[in-house]
Design a protein around this motif. Structure first.
Motif, PDB file in Angstrom:
ATOM      1  N   LEU A   1       0.829  -1.206   0.000  1.00  0.00           N
ATOM      2  CA  LEU A   1       0.000   0.000   0.000  1.00  0.00           C
ATOM      3  C   LEU A   1       0.866   1.259   0.000  1.00  0.00           C
ATOM      4  CD1 LEU A   1      -2.798  -1.008   2.550  1.00  0.00           C
ATOM      5  CD2 LEU A   1      -3.048  -0.705   0.076  1.00  0.00           C
ATOM      6  N   TYR A   2       1.984   1.227   0.722  1.00  0.00           N
ATOM      7  CA  TYR A   2       2.848   2.403   0.788  1.00  0.00           C
ATOM      8  C   TYR A   2       3.439   2.743  -0.577  1.00  0.00           C
ATOM      9  CZ  TYR A   2       6.353   5.636   2.590  1.00  0.00           C
ATOM     10  OH  TYR A   2       7.118   6.752   2.828  1.00  0.00           O
ATOM     11  N   ARG A   3       3.557   1.755  -1.444  1.00  0.00           N
ATOM     12  CA  ARG A   3       4.147   1.987  -2.769  1.00  0.00           C
ATOM     13  C   ARG A   3       3.134   2.486  -3.790  1.00  0.00           C
ATOM     14  NH1 ARG A   3       6.942  -2.878  -1.380  1.00  0.00           N
ATOM     15  NH2 ARG A   3       5.472  -4.115  -2.607  1.00  0.00           N
ATOM     16  N   LEU A   4       1.859   2.546  -3.433  1.00  0.00           N
ATOM     17  CA  LEU A   4       0.851   2.993  -4.395  1.00  0.00           C
ATOM     18  C   LEU A   4       1.079   4.449  -4.786  1.00  0.00           C
ATOM     19  CD1 LEU A   4      -2.578   1.576  -3.165  1.00  0.00           C
ATOM     20  CD2 LEU A   4      -1.247   0.867  -5.155  1.00  0.00           C
ATOM     21  N   THR A   5       1.057   4.722  -6.089  1.00  0.00           N
ATOM     22  CA  THR A   5       1.160   6.097  -6.577  1.00  0.00           C
ATOM     23  C   THR A   5      -0.163   6.590  -7.153  1.00  0.00           C
ATOM     24  OG1 THR A   5       1.958   5.302  -8.728  1.00  0.00           O
ATOM     25  CG2 THR A   5       3.618   5.877  -7.070  1.00  0.00           C
ATOM     26  N   GLU A   6      -1.114   5.697  -7.342  1.00  0.00           N
ATOM     27  CA  GLU A   6      -2.454   6.064  -7.816  1.00  0.00           C
ATOM     28  C   GLU A   6      -3.472   5.285  -6.991  1.00  0.00           C
ATOM     29  OE1 GLU A   6      -3.023   8.378  -9.979  1.00  0.00           O
ATOM     30  OE2 GLU A   6      -0.978   8.669 -10.714  1.00  0.00           O
ATOM     31  N   ARG A   7      -4.675   5.874  -6.832  1.00  0.00           N
ATOM     32  CA  ARG A   7      -5.718   5.128  -6.119  1.00  0.00           C
ATOM     33  C   ARG A   7      -6.171   3.939  -6.958  1.00  0.00           C
ATOM     34  NH1 ARG A   7     -11.043   8.363  -4.884  1.00  0.00           N
ATOM     35  NH2 ARG A   7      -9.573   9.885  -4.046  1.00  0.00           N
ATOM     36  N   MET A   8      -6.595   2.896  -6.321  1.00  0.00           N
ATOM     37  CA  MET A   8      -7.031   1.709  -7.054  1.00  0.00           C
ATOM     38  C   MET A   8      -8.147   1.021  -6.267  1.00  0.00           C
ATOM     39  SD  MET A   8      -4.029  -1.101  -6.215  1.00  0.00           S
ATOM     40  CE  MET A   8      -5.066  -2.465  -6.696  1.00  0.00           C
ATOM     41  N   ARG A   9      -9.006   0.351  -7.011  1.00  0.00           N
ATOM     42  CA  ARG A   9     -10.041  -0.465  -6.379  1.00  0.00           C
ATOM     43  C   ARG A   9      -9.461  -1.840  -6.071  1.00  0.00           C
ATOM     44  NH1 ARG A   9     -14.894   1.726  -6.287  1.00  0.00           N
ATOM     45  NH2 ARG A   9     -15.325   3.523  -7.623  1.00  0.00           N
ATOM     46  N   ALA A  10      -9.881  -2.377  -4.948  1.00  0.00           N
ATOM     47  CA  ALA A  10      -9.348  -3.676  -4.547  1.00  0.00           C
ATOM     48  C   ALA A  10     -10.418  -4.433  -3.777  1.00  0.00           C
ATOM     49  CB  ALA A  10      -8.097  -3.504  -3.691  1.00  0.00           C
ATOM     50  N   THR A  11     -10.188  -5.688  -3.586  1.00  0.00           N
ATOM     51  CA  THR A  11     -11.089  -6.536  -2.813  1.00  0.00           C
ATOM     52  C   THR A  11     -10.300  -7.160  -1.673  1.00  0.00           C
ATOM     53  OG1 THR A  11     -12.431  -7.027  -4.762  1.00  0.00           O
ATOM     54  CG2 THR A  11     -12.638  -8.509  -2.883  1.00  0.00           C
ATOM     55  N   VAL A  12     -10.835  -7.045  -0.475  1.00  0.00           N
ATOM     56  CA  VAL A  12     -10.203  -7.639   0.699  1.00  0.00           C
ATOM     57  C   VAL A  12     -11.075  -8.804   1.169  1.00  0.00           C
ATOM     58  CG1 VAL A  12      -9.500  -7.281   3.094  1.00  0.00           C
ATOM     59  CG2 VAL A  12      -9.129  -5.477   1.400  1.00  0.00           C
ATOM     60  N   THR A  13     -10.477  -9.959   1.287  1.00  0.00           N
ATOM     61  CA  THR A  13     -11.189 -11.134   1.794  1.00  0.00           C
ATOM     62  C   THR A  13     -10.565 -11.556   3.116  1.00  0.00           C
ATOM     63  OG1 THR A  13     -11.714 -11.890  -0.441  1.00  0.00           O
ATOM     64  CG2 THR A  13     -11.854 -13.515   1.325  1.00  0.00           C
ATOM     65  N   MET A  14     -11.395 -11.676   4.134  1.00  0.00           N
ATOM     66  CA  MET A  14     -10.937 -12.104   5.468  1.00  0.00           C
ATOM     67  C   MET A  14     -11.518 -13.486   5.760  1.00  0.00           C
ATOM     68  SD  MET A  14     -11.719  -8.404   7.150  1.00  0.00           S
ATOM     69  CE  MET A  14     -13.018  -8.171   5.910  1.00  0.00           C
ATOM     70  N   ARG A  15     -10.672 -14.393   6.186  1.00  0.00           N
ATOM     71  CA  ARG A  15     -11.107 -15.747   6.499  1.00  0.00           C
ATOM     72  C   ARG A  15     -10.673 -16.115   7.917  1.00  0.00           C
ATOM     73  NH1 ARG A  15      -8.914 -16.270   1.262  1.00  0.00           N
ATOM     74  NH2 ARG A  15     -10.473 -16.726  -0.346  1.00  0.00           N
ATOM     75  N   VAL A  16     -11.555 -16.742   8.646  1.00  0.00           N
ATOM     76  CA  VAL A  16     -11.230 -17.260   9.981  1.00  0.00           C
ATOM     77  C   VAL A  16     -11.140 -18.777   9.864  1.00  0.00           C
ATOM     78  CG1 VAL A  16     -11.935 -17.423  12.395  1.00  0.00           C
ATOM     79  CG2 VAL A  16     -12.421 -15.339  11.094  1.00  0.00           C
ATOM     80  N   MET A  17      -9.962 -19.295  10.155  1.00  0.00           N
ATOM     81  CA  MET A  17      -9.716 -20.722   9.987  1.00  0.00           C
ATOM     82  C   MET A  17      -9.432 -21.368  11.346  1.00  0.00           C
ATOM     83  SD  MET A  17      -9.816 -20.933   6.631  1.00  0.00           S
ATOM     84  CE  MET A  17      -9.119 -22.570   6.318  1.00  0.00           C
ATOM     85  N   GLN A  18      -9.860 -22.614  11.464  1.00  0.00           N
ATOM     86  CA  GLN A  18      -9.460 -23.455  12.595  1.00  0.00           C
ATOM     87  C   GLN A  18      -8.833 -24.695  11.981  1.00  0.00           C
ATOM     88  OE1 GLN A  18     -12.572 -24.994  15.105  1.00  0.00           O
ATOM     89  NE2 GLN A  18     -11.210 -25.132  16.884  1.00  0.00           N
ATOM     90  N   GLY A  19      -7.494 -24.689  11.977  1.00  0.00           N
ATOM     91  CA  GLY A  19      -6.813 -25.741  11.240  1.00  0.00           C
ATOM     92  C   GLY A  19      -7.136 -25.599   9.759  1.00  0.00           C
ATOM     93  N   GLU A  20      -7.685 -26.657   9.160  1.00  0.00           N
ATOM     94  CA  GLU A  20      -8.059 -26.603   7.749  1.00  0.00           C
ATOM     95  C   GLU A  20      -9.532 -26.261   7.561  1.00  0.00           C
ATOM     96  OE1 GLU A  20      -5.899 -26.988   5.259  1.00  0.00           O
ATOM     97  OE2 GLU A  20      -4.352 -27.102   6.818  1.00  0.00           O
ATOM     98  N   THR A  21     -10.244 -25.985   8.661  1.00  0.00           N
ATOM     99  CA  THR A  21     -11.679 -25.728   8.578  1.00  0.00           C
ATOM    100  C   THR A  21     -11.962 -24.241   8.509  1.00  0.00           C
ATOM    101  OG1 THR A  21     -12.103 -27.708   9.890  1.00  0.00           O
ATOM    102  CG2 THR A  21     -13.907 -26.113   9.701  1.00  0.00           C
ATOM    103  N   LEU A  22     -12.727 -23.806   7.506  1.00  0.00           N
ATOM    104  CA  LEU A  22     -13.135 -22.414   7.362  1.00  0.00           C
ATOM    105  C   LEU A  22     -14.340 -22.164   8.279  1.00  0.00           C
ATOM    106  CD1 LEU A  22     -13.043 -19.641   5.930  1.00  0.00           C
ATOM    107  CD2 LEU A  22     -14.562 -20.616   4.172  1.00  0.00           C
ATOM    108  N   LEU A  23     -14.141 -21.293   9.283  1.00  0.00           N
ATOM    109  CA  LEU A  23     -15.231 -20.974  10.206  1.00  0.00           C
ATOM    110  C   LEU A  23     -16.109 -19.849   9.672  1.00  0.00           C
ATOM    111  CD1 LEU A  23     -13.336 -21.102  13.627  1.00  0.00           C
ATOM    112  CD2 LEU A  23     -14.583 -22.942  12.451  1.00  0.00           C
ATOM    113  N   ASP A  24     -15.478 -18.870   9.036  1.00  0.00           N
ATOM    114  CA  ASP A  24     -16.255 -17.733   8.523  1.00  0.00           C
ATOM    115  C   ASP A  24     -15.398 -16.971   7.527  1.00  0.00           C
ATOM    116  OD1 ASP A  24     -18.346 -16.042   8.145  1.00  0.00           O
ATOM    117  OD2 ASP A  24     -18.302 -15.111  10.127  1.00  0.00           O
TER     118      ASP A  24
END
Length: 236
Positions: free
Chosen positions: A1-24
Motif C-alpha cells: 500500500l505504501y508503494r501505491l502512486t495512484e488510487r485503485m479499487r481492490a477486494t479484501v477477503t478475510m477468512r477465519v480458519m481453525q486448522g483446515e476448517t473455514l469458520l467464517d
C-alpha cells in the motif's frame, strides 16, 4: 500500500480458519489511496492532519530564513511559539514565515474539482519548495507545518473548492477536532484570538503581504458565505 502512486479499487477477503476448517469469511470492496492522497471531507476529514508534517526537511530551511527576516527587521529572531505571551510576537513569527515562503516564488496549480469533498494528492513541503508548484491545499499544509514546528497552533480551513490556514494567537483549541460552523471562527477572529489567512496569494507576482492574506482569509468566512464553508480542522 505504501508503494501505491495512484488510487485503485481492490477486494479484501478475510477468512477465519481453525486448522483446515473455514469458520467464517467476509469479502469487502475497498478503494486504496496513494500514500500522498487525502480522501476528502466525505470520508474521514481528520486524516488531513496527517499531511501537516513539521519535521519535513524543507520546513527547517523556511524557519531559518524566517528567523533571518526577523533579525533584518530589527526584531528578536527567536521562533519561540507562545513563550512571549504576546499576540504581536505570534503575528510577527507568522509574518516572517510568510516572507520566507514568498521569497521562493511558488507557482499556483489548480486543484481538482470538489477536492474538499473527494480529496486530492497532497504535495508535502519539500516537494512544494523543490518543484515550486502548489495548490491551495499544498500551501496550506506547508504553512500549518511551519507554524506547528515553531510551537504555534494552526488550523486548516476548507471552503467549497478552497483551503486556507487559521492560527491561534494564544494557546487554544476548538471545542472539537473539527467545526463546520464558520461563526466559530468569526467569533475568535473578532476577539483577536485567531487569524485566518489566504495562502494562494503567496503565488501572486509579486506575492501579497501577510496583512493582505489575512484580509482575504477573513473575507472568506463572512456570514453571507456560510453555505460555502466546509470545515475547520484544529491540528493540535
Amino acid at each position: 500500500l505504501y508503494r501505491l502512486t495512484e488510487r485503485m479499487r481492490a477486494t479484501v477477503t478475510m477468512r477465519v480458519m481453525q486448522g483446515e476448517t473455514l469458520l467464517d469469511s467476509r469479502t469487502e470492496d475497498i478503494v486504496a489511496l496513494s500514500r500522498h492522497e487525502w480522501g476528502g471531507s466525505l470520508s474521514t476529514p481528520e486524516l488531513l492532519a496527517a499531511f501537516v508534517t513539521p519535521n519535513d526537511p524543507g520546513i527547517a530551511d523556511i524557519l531559518r530564513e524566517a528567523s533571518d527576516k526577523l533579525r533584518e527587521a530589527g526584531r528578536p529572531p527567536e521562533l519561540n511559539g507562545y513563550q512571549s505571551q504576546s499576540r504581536e510576537k505570534v503575528w510577527e513569527i507568522a509574518s516572517a514565515i510568510w516572507g520566507a515562503v514568498a521569497a521562493r516564488r511558488l507557482i499556483y496549480a489548480e486543484p481538482p474539482a470538489s477536492f474538499e469533498k473527494s480529496g486530492q494528492k497532497v504535495r508535502l513541503p519539500s516537494e512544494v519548495l523543490t518543484g515550486r508548484l502548489a495548490t491551495c491545499l499544498d500551501t496550506s499544509v506547508l504553512f500549518a507545518a511551519a507554524l506547528e514546528q515553531v510551537g504555534l497552533q494552526p488550523l486548516l480551513c476548507l471552503t467549497r473548492g478552497h483551503a486556507m490556514v487559521g492560527l491561534w494567537l494564544q494557546p487554544a483549541t476548538l471545542l472539537g477536532v473539527t467545526s463546520e460552523d464558520a461563526s466559530d471562527l468569526r467569533n475568535y477572529v473578532a476577539l483577536k484570538e485567531m487569524i485566518v489567512f489566504e495562502t494562494t496569494v503567496i503565488t501572486s507576482e509579486p506575492p501579497a503581504t501577510f496583512s493582505q492574506a489575512i484580509a482575504l482569509g477573513t473575507n472568506r468566512i463572512r456570514a453571507d458565505l456560510d453555505d460555502e464553508f466546509v470545515l475547520a480542522l484544529d491540528i493540535r
